[in-house]
Design a protein around this motif. Structure first.
Motif, PDB file in Angstrom:
ATOM      1  N   SER A   1       0.820  -1.210   0.000  1.00  0.00           N
ATOM      2  CA  SER A   1       0.000   0.000   0.000  1.00  0.00           C
ATOM      3  C   SER A   1       0.857   1.264   0.000  1.00  0.00           C
ATOM      4  CB  SER A   1      -0.926  -0.013   1.219  1.00  0.00           C
ATOM      5  OG  SER A   1      -1.733   1.136   1.250  1.00  0.00           O
ATOM      6  N   LEU A   2       1.954   1.257   0.743  1.00  0.00           N
ATOM      7  CA  LEU A   2       2.839   2.423   0.786  1.00  0.00           C
ATOM      8  C   LEU A   2       3.462   2.704  -0.581  1.00  0.00           C
ATOM      9  CD1 LEU A   2       4.581   1.801   4.225  1.00  0.00           C
ATOM     10  CD2 LEU A   2       3.145   3.775   3.631  1.00  0.00           C
ATOM     11  N   MET A   3       3.842   1.653  -1.299  1.00  0.00           N
ATOM     12  CA  MET A   3       4.398   1.859  -2.637  1.00  0.00           C
ATOM     13  C   MET A   3       3.338   2.416  -3.582  1.00  0.00           C
ATOM     14  SD  MET A   3       7.617   1.363  -2.849  1.00  0.00           S
ATOM     15  CE  MET A   3       8.017   1.013  -4.568  1.00  0.00           C
ATOM     16  N   HIS A   4       2.114   1.940  -3.440  1.00  0.00           N
ATOM     17  CA  HIS A   4       1.035   2.468  -4.273  1.00  0.00           C
ATOM     18  C   HIS A   4       0.789   3.942  -3.961  1.00  0.00           C
ATOM     19  CE1 HIS A   4      -3.295   3.150  -5.290  1.00  0.00           C
ATOM     20  NE2 HIS A   4      -2.888   2.595  -6.412  1.00  0.00           N
ATOM     21  N   GLN A   5       0.752   4.280  -2.686  1.00  0.00           N
ATOM     22  CA  GLN A   5       0.535   5.674  -2.299  1.00  0.00           C
ATOM     23  C   GLN A   5       1.638   6.574  -2.831  1.00  0.00           C
ATOM     24  OE1 GLN A   5       0.011   5.929   1.979  1.00  0.00           O
ATOM     25  NE2 GLN A   5      -1.389   4.185   1.977  1.00  0.00           N
ATOM     26  N   ARG A   6       2.883   6.088  -2.765  1.00  0.00           N
ATOM     27  CA  ARG A   6       3.983   6.904  -3.279  1.00  0.00           C
ATOM     28  C   ARG A   6       3.853   7.099  -4.782  1.00  0.00           C
ATOM     29  NH1 ARG A   6       6.274   9.799  -5.358  1.00  0.00           N
ATOM     30  NH2 ARG A   6       8.305  10.784  -5.046  1.00  0.00           N
TER      31      ARG A   6
ATOM     32  N   LEU B   1      14.625 -16.095  -4.972  1.00  0.00           N
ATOM     33  CA  LEU B   1      13.182 -16.146  -4.742  1.00  0.00           C
ATOM     34  C   LEU B   1      12.730 -14.901  -3.987  1.00  0.00           C
ATOM     35  CD1 LEU B   1      10.484 -17.537  -4.998  1.00  0.00           C
ATOM     36  CD2 LEU B   1      10.993 -18.845  -2.918  1.00  0.00           C
ATOM     37  N   ALA B   2      13.525 -14.465  -3.021  1.00  0.00           N
ATOM     38  CA  ALA B   2      13.188 -13.259  -2.267  1.00  0.00           C
ATOM     39  C   ALA B   2      13.119 -12.041  -3.185  1.00  0.00           C
ATOM     40  CB  ALA B   2      14.214 -13.037  -1.161  1.00  0.00           C
ATOM     41  N   ALA B   3      14.068 -11.935  -4.106  1.00  0.00           N
ATOM     42  CA  ALA B   3      14.086 -10.789  -5.017  1.00  0.00           C
ATOM     43  C   ALA B   3      12.869 -10.799  -5.936  1.00  0.00           C
ATOM     44  CB  ALA B   3      15.367 -10.800  -5.841  1.00  0.00           C
ATOM     45  N   HIS B   4      12.520 -11.972  -6.455  1.00  0.00           N
ATOM     46  CA  HIS B   4      11.372 -12.042  -7.362  1.00  0.00           C
ATOM     47  C   HIS B   4      10.058 -11.772  -6.639  1.00  0.00           C
ATOM     48  CE1 HIS B   4      14.224 -13.954 -10.181  1.00  0.00           C
ATOM     49  NE2 HIS B   4      13.353 -13.624 -11.119  1.00  0.00           N
ATOM     50  N   THR B   5       9.878 -12.334  -5.449  1.00  0.00           N
ATOM     51  CA  THR B   5       8.627 -12.072  -4.728  1.00  0.00           C
ATOM     52  C   THR B   5       8.502 -10.594  -4.384  1.00  0.00           C
ATOM     53  OG1 THR B   5       9.652 -12.635  -2.603  1.00  0.00           O
ATOM     54  CG2 THR B   5       8.492 -14.399  -3.767  1.00  0.00           C
ATOM     55  N   ALA B   6       9.622  -9.951  -4.054  1.00  0.00           N
ATOM     56  CA  ALA B   6       9.585  -8.521  -3.748  1.00  0.00           C
ATOM     57  C   ALA B   6       9.248  -7.701  -4.988  1.00  0.00           C
ATOM     58  CB  ALA B   6      10.926  -8.083  -3.164  1.00  0.00           C
ATOM     59  N   LEU B   7       9.859  -8.051  -6.113  1.00  0.00           N
ATOM     60  CA  LEU B   7       9.592  -7.306  -7.346  1.00  0.00           C
ATOM     61  C   LEU B   7       8.119  -7.402  -7.721  1.00  0.00           C
ATOM     62  CD1 LEU B   7      11.111  -5.718  -9.631  1.00  0.00           C
ATOM     63  CD2 LEU B   7      11.005  -7.845 -10.937  1.00  0.00           C
ATOM     64  N   TYR B   8       7.554  -8.612  -7.677  1.00  0.00           N
ATOM     65  CA  TYR B   8       6.148  -8.804  -8.032  1.00  0.00           C
ATOM     66  C   TYR B   8       5.210  -8.159  -7.008  1.00  0.00           C
ATOM     67  CZ  TYR B   8       6.924 -12.000 -11.944  1.00  0.00           C
ATOM     68  OH  TYR B   8       7.276 -12.538 -13.157  1.00  0.00           O
ATOM     69  N   SER B   9       5.681  -7.962  -5.791  1.00  0.00           N
ATOM     70  CA  SER B   9       4.839  -7.363  -4.759  1.00  0.00           C
ATOM     71  C   SER B   9       4.750  -5.851  -4.897  1.00  0.00           C
ATOM     72  CB  SER B   9       5.391  -7.701  -3.366  1.00  0.00           C
ATOM     73  OG  SER B   9       5.311  -9.080  -3.092  1.00  0.00           O
ATOM     74  N   TYR B  10       5.901  -5.181  -5.061  1.00  0.00           N
ATOM     75  CA  TYR B  10       5.948  -3.735  -4.857  1.00  0.00           C
ATOM     76  C   TYR B  10       6.002  -2.915  -6.140  1.00  0.00           C
ATOM     77  CZ  TYR B  10       7.309  -5.936  -0.510  1.00  0.00           C
ATOM     78  OH  TYR B  10       7.344  -6.765   0.578  1.00  0.00           O
ATOM     79  N   LEU B  11       6.625  -3.447  -7.198  1.00  0.00           N
ATOM     80  CA  LEU B  11       6.714  -2.647  -8.416  1.00  0.00           C
ATOM     81  C   LEU B  11       5.348  -2.424  -9.063  1.00  0.00           C
ATOM     82  CD1 LEU B  11       8.551  -1.119 -10.356  1.00  0.00           C
ATOM     83  CD2 LEU B  11       8.717  -3.204 -11.705  1.00  0.00           C
ATOM     84  N   PRO B  12       4.495  -3.463  -9.233  1.00  0.00           N
ATOM     85  CA  PRO B  12       3.171  -3.197  -9.817  1.00  0.00           C
ATOM     86  C   PRO B  12       2.352  -2.215  -8.992  1.00  0.00           C
ATOM     87  CG  PRO B  12       3.650  -5.550  -9.854  1.00  0.00           C
ATOM     88  CD  PRO B  12       4.704  -4.911  -9.002  1.00  0.00           C
ATOM     89  N   ALA B  13       2.521  -2.251  -7.670  1.00  0.00           N
ATOM     90  CA  ALA B  13       1.776  -1.321  -6.814  1.00  0.00           C
ATOM     91  C   ALA B  13       2.200   0.118  -7.091  1.00  0.00           C
ATOM     92  CB  ALA B  13       2.008  -1.670  -5.346  1.00  0.00           C
ATOM     93  N   TYR B  14       3.503   0.346  -7.190  1.00  0.00           N
ATOM     94  CA  TYR B  14       4.010   1.689  -7.481  1.00  0.00           C
ATOM     95  C   TYR B  14       3.537   2.160  -8.855  1.00  0.00           C
ATOM     96  CZ  TYR B  14       7.357   5.343  -8.733  1.00  0.00           C
ATOM     97  OH  TYR B  14       7.932   6.511  -9.165  1.00  0.00           O
ATOM     98  N   LEU B  15       3.639   1.296  -9.858  1.00  0.00           N
ATOM     99  CA  LEU B  15       3.265   1.684 -11.217  1.00  0.00           C
ATOM    100  C   LEU B  15       1.765   1.945 -11.329  1.00  0.00           C
ATOM    101  CD1 LEU B  15       5.518  -0.800 -13.221  1.00  0.00           C
ATOM    102  CD2 LEU B  15       5.896   1.641 -12.847  1.00  0.00           C
ATOM    103  N   ALA B  16       0.955   1.177 -10.603  1.00  0.00           N
ATOM    104  CA  ALA B  16      -0.491   1.433 -10.598  1.00  0.00           C
ATOM    105  C   ALA B  16      -0.782   2.810 -10.021  1.00  0.00           C
ATOM    106  CB  ALA B  16      -1.217   0.358  -9.799  1.00  0.00           C
ATOM    107  N   GLY B  17      -0.065   3.175  -8.969  1.00  0.00           N
ATOM    108  CA  GLY B  17      -0.247   4.501  -8.393  1.00  0.00           C
ATOM    109  C   GLY B  17       0.120   5.600  -9.365  1.00  0.00           C
ATOM    110  N   VAL B  18       1.240   5.434 -10.062  1.00  0.00           N
ATOM    111  CA  VAL B  18       1.667   6.427 -11.050  1.00  0.00           C
ATOM    112  C   VAL B  18       0.605   6.596 -12.132  1.00  0.00           C
ATOM    113  CG1 VAL B  18       3.371   6.933 -12.844  1.00  0.00           C
ATOM    114  CG2 VAL B  18       4.124   6.054 -10.634  1.00  0.00           C
TER     115      VAL B  18
END
Length: 402
Positions: A11-16, A306-323
């Motif tokens: 949610s924080l990445m989306h808000q940003r 695996l940690a890097a991929h799960t993080a990328l799929y979690s936070y990048l789409p949220a940020y881009l949706a916000g933009v």
């Protein structure tokens, strides 16, 4: 170090992202696939935009049989769909599917429903099935949509089907949201880029696909770099032309707290403000996000694949949706096929799972942060709370769409 809940970090990445300045541009249709439409667009023509035939056959006027009244033989490159003649009662003209309906036409007869006869120097078109119904096999101008109808709505993630529709609506270019720009850096002295790694080495599991993943999610990759665990190199990369021109900087590795993990130290030197400094989730708890004083966003991914991929799929789409001014995508709701026991730490877990319909079977093996075998076979990451979950229970799942 504060560990933010996984759903709060998303949610924080989306808000940003929503705070980013939204810039629009016009692009050609071929460049619009994968882009976000910036405003509602309306049809420039009625659909169809002219009266035409739905079949190969004959346009006829009145009752038959009809005297065939064709124009001269067309040239090789002539558009026969535009050829037409005025029809009077008792006359017919050859017509192609999509061909312009001649003035005076009362109906179209399919090619397979007639035969031709010669009589007194004229060619007659004779129906094999009696008198045709008026208006048969004719496409009427505007029967699908009137001119000025809403074609595609603002915020649509444009795919191939939208581009095809926009083309027939008369568009050559469309307004889209300018893509956020991203620079990527892959860090680690132990990483090799090809061949089989030896003891103490690991194979690069990012550079072949991360640019494509980012592009498919709606970002524009400015450039990539490979960095050693060296503070001077890291400083130079942050100050490079690509990075200065980027909205988002993504790094793999270096986000933890060992003496060779330098990203946090650099962010401190640059007076960055953390969006979140760690996440209460496994795998991926060392992931961080921060904002630099100039507004650029830094997403530091863990070094384990695996940690890097799960993080990328979690936070990048949220940020881009916000933009893009879009809401967060809803997670899937799936039913577990087996129990997942409680976790020893108060962290949520993202577990690769096979999804069939509304049922999800989490993998048992290959799910540690350094492993990718389960991830390679999964359709989603199921979100398991610290207390675990039981078979038959509904849980959320993050789809793996790329």
């Amino acid at each position: 170090m504060h560990h933010t809940r996984w759903e709060d970090a998303v949610s924080l990445m989306h808000q940003r992202g929503t705070r980013a300045a939204q810039i629009h541009e016009r692009v050609g249709l071929a460049d619009a696939i994968g882009r976000i439409l910036a405003e509602d667009v309306y049809t420039l023509v009625p659909l169809p935009h002219y009266n035409s035939s739905a079949m190969d056959g004959y346009a006829v006027c009145g009752s038959g049989p009809w005297i065939l009244k064709d124009a001269e033989e067309p040239s090789a490159h002539e558009n026969r769909h535009r050829r037409t003649v005025d029809l009077q009662d008792g006359e017919a003209a050859t017509i192609l599917t999509g061909g312009l309906i001649p003035p005076g036409t009362t109906t179209v007869i399919r090619l397979e429903g007639v035969h031709l006869e010669e009589q007194d120097g004229s060619t007659l078109v004779v129906s094999d099935y009696g008198e045709p119904q008026p208006g048969s096999d004719m496409r009427n101008r505007g029967e699908e949509l009137a001119e000025g109808s809403l074609a595609v709505s603002r915020g649509t993630h444009l795919g191939a089907r939208h581009i095809a529709f926009l083309a027939v609506c008369g568009f050559d270019t469309v307004p889209v949201i300018t893509q956020p720009t991203v620079s990527l850096a892959y860090t680690g002295n132990e990483v090799i880029t090809e061949g089989i790694p030896g003891p103490g080495e690991v194979r690069d599991a990012y550079s072949a696909q991360f640019p494509a993943i980012l592009s498919s999610m709606g970002a524009k990759v400015q450039g990539t770099a490979r960095l050693h665990d060296d503070m001077d190199e890291l400083h130079r990369w942050f100050k490079s032309d690509n990075c200065v021109a980027s909205d988002l900087l993504v790094l793999t590795g270096g986000s933890s707290t060992s003496e060779v993990d330098l990203v946090r130290q650099l962010l401190s030197e640059l007076d960055a403000h953390y969006i979140f400094e760690a996440v209460a989730v496994r795998p991926g708890h060392p992931c961080l996000a921060a904002e630099l004083p100039d507004g650029r966003i830094v997403l530091g991914l863990p070094g384990n694949p695996l940690a890097a991929h799960t993080a990328l799929y979690s936070y990048l789409p949220a940020y881009l949706a916000g933009v893009a001014g879009q809401n967060l995508s809803e997670l899937l709701s799936v039913e577990l096929t087996e129990d997942i026991p409680p976790f020893k730490k108060a962290d949520a877990r993202l577990i690769p799972a096979r999804v069939t319909g509304e049922k999800a079977r989490p993998f048992r093996r290959g799910v540690d942060s350094h492993m990718l075998s389960a991830f390679a076979q999964a359709q989603a990451l199921v979100v398991i709370p610290p207390e675990g979950a039981v078979a038959g229970e509904k849980v959320q799942a993050l789809p793996l769409t790329v």
